[in-house]
Design a protein around this motif. Sequence first.
Motif, PDB file in Angstrom:
ATOM      1  N   GLY A  33       6.538   1.970  -4.188  1.00  0.00           N
ATOM      2  CA  GLY A  33       7.042   0.735  -4.777  1.00  0.00           C
ATOM      3  C   GLY A  33       7.955  -0.037  -3.838  1.00  0.00           C
ATOM      4  O   GLY A  33       8.066  -1.271  -3.928  1.00  0.00           O
ATOM      5  N   TYR A  34       8.608   0.673  -2.958  1.00  0.00           N
ATOM      6  CA  TYR A  34       9.496   0.019  -1.990  1.00  0.00           C
ATOM      7  C   TYR A  34       8.702  -0.894  -1.043  1.00  0.00           C
ATOM      8  O   TYR A  34       9.182  -1.950  -0.643  1.00  0.00           O
ATOM      9  CB  TYR A  34      10.245   1.087  -1.182  1.00  0.00           C
ATOM     10  N   PHE A  35       7.483  -0.470  -0.716  1.00  0.00           N
ATOM     11  CA  PHE A  35       6.666  -1.245   0.214  1.00  0.00           C
ATOM     12  C   PHE A  35       5.760  -2.262  -0.492  1.00  0.00           C
ATOM     13  O   PHE A  35       5.428  -3.297   0.079  1.00  0.00           O
ATOM     14  CB  PHE A  35       5.798  -0.297   1.059  1.00  0.00           C
ATOM     15  N   PHE A  36       5.370  -1.940  -1.754  1.00  0.00           N
ATOM     16  CA  PHE A  36       4.430  -2.835  -2.447  1.00  0.00           C
ATOM     17  C   PHE A  36       4.635  -2.696  -3.949  1.00  0.00           C
ATOM     18  O   PHE A  36       4.325  -1.660  -4.546  1.00  0.00           O
ATOM     19  CB  PHE A  36       2.997  -2.462  -2.048  1.00  0.00           C
ATOM     20  N   ASP A  37       5.185  -3.749  -4.559  1.00  0.00           N
ATOM     21  CA  ASP A  37       5.597  -3.699  -5.965  1.00  0.00           C
ATOM     22  C   ASP A  37       4.520  -3.194  -6.931  1.00  0.00           C
ATOM     23  O   ASP A  37       4.808  -2.373  -7.813  1.00  0.00           O
ATOM     24  CB  ASP A  37       6.092  -5.065  -6.413  1.00  0.00           C
ATOM     25  N   PRO A  38       3.270  -3.688  -6.831  1.00  0.00           N
ATOM     26  CA  PRO A  38       2.257  -3.228  -7.797  1.00  0.00           C
ATOM     27  C   PRO A  38       2.049  -1.714  -7.776  1.00  0.00           C
ATOM     28  O   PRO A  38       1.723  -1.118  -8.803  1.00  0.00           O
ATOM     29  CB  PRO A  38       0.989  -3.966  -7.339  1.00  0.00           C
ATOM     30  N   LEU A  39       2.243  -1.088  -6.603  1.00  0.00           N
ATOM     31  CA  LEU A  39       2.069   0.358  -6.518  1.00  0.00           C
ATOM     32  C   LEU A  39       3.137   1.102  -7.316  1.00  0.00           C
ATOM     33  O   LEU A  39       2.908   2.224  -7.774  1.00  0.00           O
ATOM     34  CB  LEU A  39       2.104   0.814  -5.053  1.00  0.00           C
ATOM     35  N   PHE A  40       4.290   0.465  -7.480  1.00  0.00           N
ATOM     36  CA  PHE A  40       5.350   1.097  -8.274  1.00  0.00           C
ATOM     37  C   PHE A  40       4.895   1.284  -9.714  1.00  0.00           C
ATOM     38  O   PHE A  40       5.091   2.347 -10.307  1.00  0.00           O
ATOM     39  CB  PHE A  40       6.617   0.248  -8.228  1.00  0.00           C
ATOM     40  N   TRP A  41       4.268   0.247 -10.274  1.00  0.00           N
ATOM     41  CA  TRP A  41       3.856   0.320 -11.678  1.00  0.00           C
ATOM     42  C   TRP A  41       2.690   1.292 -11.854  1.00  0.00           C
ATOM     43  O   TRP A  41       2.621   2.024 -12.847  1.00  0.00           O
ATOM     44  CB  TRP A  41       3.484  -1.063 -12.181  1.00  0.00           C
ATOM     45  N   ILE A  42       1.799   1.337 -10.881  1.00  0.00           N
ATOM     46  CA  ILE A  42       0.711   2.321 -10.931  1.00  0.00           C
ATOM     47  C   ILE A  42       1.278   3.735 -10.861  1.00  0.00           C
ATOM     48  O   ILE A  42       0.890   4.628 -11.616  1.00  0.00           O
ATOM     49  CB  ILE A  42      -0.289   2.072  -9.777  1.00  0.00           C
ATOM     50  N   GLY A  43       2.223   3.916  -9.928  1.00  0.00           N
ATOM     51  CA  GLY A  43       2.852   5.227  -9.790  1.00  0.00           C
ATOM     52  C   GLY A  43       3.632   5.626 -11.028  1.00  0.00           C
ATOM     53  O   GLY A  43       3.671   6.807 -11.407  1.00  0.00           O
ATOM     54  N   LEU A  44       4.252   4.650 -11.679  1.00  0.00           N
ATOM     55  CA  LEU A  44       5.017   4.935 -12.901  1.00  0.00           C
ATOM     56  C   LEU A  44       4.096   5.436 -14.002  1.00  0.00           C
ATOM     57  O   LEU A  44       4.439   6.377 -14.740  1.00  0.00           O
ATOM     58  CB  LEU A  44       5.753   3.672 -13.343  1.00  0.00           C
ATOM     59  N   ILE A  45       2.926   4.825 -14.107  1.00  0.00           N
ATOM     60  CA  ILE A  45       1.949   5.259 -15.110  1.00  0.00           C
ATOM     61  C   ILE A  45       1.473   6.688 -14.803  1.00  0.00           C
ATOM     62  O   ILE A  45       1.371   7.531 -15.703  1.00  0.00           O
ATOM     63  CB  ILE A  45       0.754   4.288 -15.149  1.00  0.00           C
ATOM     64  N   LEU A  46       1.205   6.966 -13.529  1.00  0.00           N
ATOM     65  CA  LEU A  46       0.759   8.307 -13.138  1.00  0.00           C
ATOM     66  C   LEU A  46       1.854   9.347 -13.377  1.00  0.00           C
ATOM     67  O   LEU A  46       1.580  10.470 -13.799  1.00  0.00           O
ATOM     68  CB  LEU A  46       0.334   8.310 -11.665  1.00  0.00           C
ATOM     69  N   THR A  47       3.100   8.962 -13.121  1.00  0.00           N
ATOM     70  CA  THR A  47       4.214   9.883 -13.363  1.00  0.00           C
ATOM     71  C   THR A  47       4.342  10.199 -14.850  1.00  0.00           C
ATOM     72  O   THR A  47       4.571  11.348 -15.247  1.00  0.00           O
ATOM     73  CB  THR A  47       5.531   9.274 -12.847  1.00  0.00           C
TER      74      THR A  47
END
Length: 233
Positions: A33-47
């Motif tokens: 998420g630090y490098f690319f905002d959309p990946l933060f939300w994807i990662g949050l869902i996976l977490t």
Amino acid sequence: MSLADTISKTLTPIHREGYPFIAIAAVSTLILGYFFDPLFWIGLILTAWVCYFFRDPARVTPVKDGLIVSPADGTVCLIGPAVPPKELDMGEEQMMRVCIFMNVFNCHVNRAPMKGRVTRVAYKAGKFLNAELDKASEHNERNGIIIENDETRIGVVQIAGLVARRIVCFVKEGETISAGDRFGLIRFGSRLDVYMPLGTKPAVALGQTMIAGESILADLKATDASDPVTRVS
């Protein structure tokens, strides 16, 4: 009731086996998420999904002599006579087998089908075929235990699936467990096979949804309406 009590009753506990995976998912989410905002939300869902996968809810186990309860959440995928795996050393005769398939959304904490002493724990390396296939019992990685009491002896086999890559067993030979006790866990999709004495009449049907430690697989004794089933948590 306090806010803390409300939260504790609402949130499902997470099994300790899941803590490392949750930590990895959370840290990865922050980094991506630090490098690319959309990946933060994807990662949050996976977490959140990892937290959900490792949930360990309390269960209420029926208590009655002769009952065999489901060792896993999931769907009954096979019912019928089968020879137990050789490593269990239960003989070459067929036993009644009931198989429960767990998908990646089921709770994967496994529970003892009956009370008794663990007389054997046997692990066997193998393949990672689709756990719903009958041949998965023979070819897939698996871990089996035998539980015995004064009345009967059954086998319970944890089978890795197409995605599963780790079978965890919490019990050792010689330990005594009660019906509904946690005895293991399989990570990310798998199957549980229960071997009961031949002639046992399963109380389940193909496609039926099972709840570990609660759903009744079979009653090894004659059913008596005057002997009701009670449950303990």
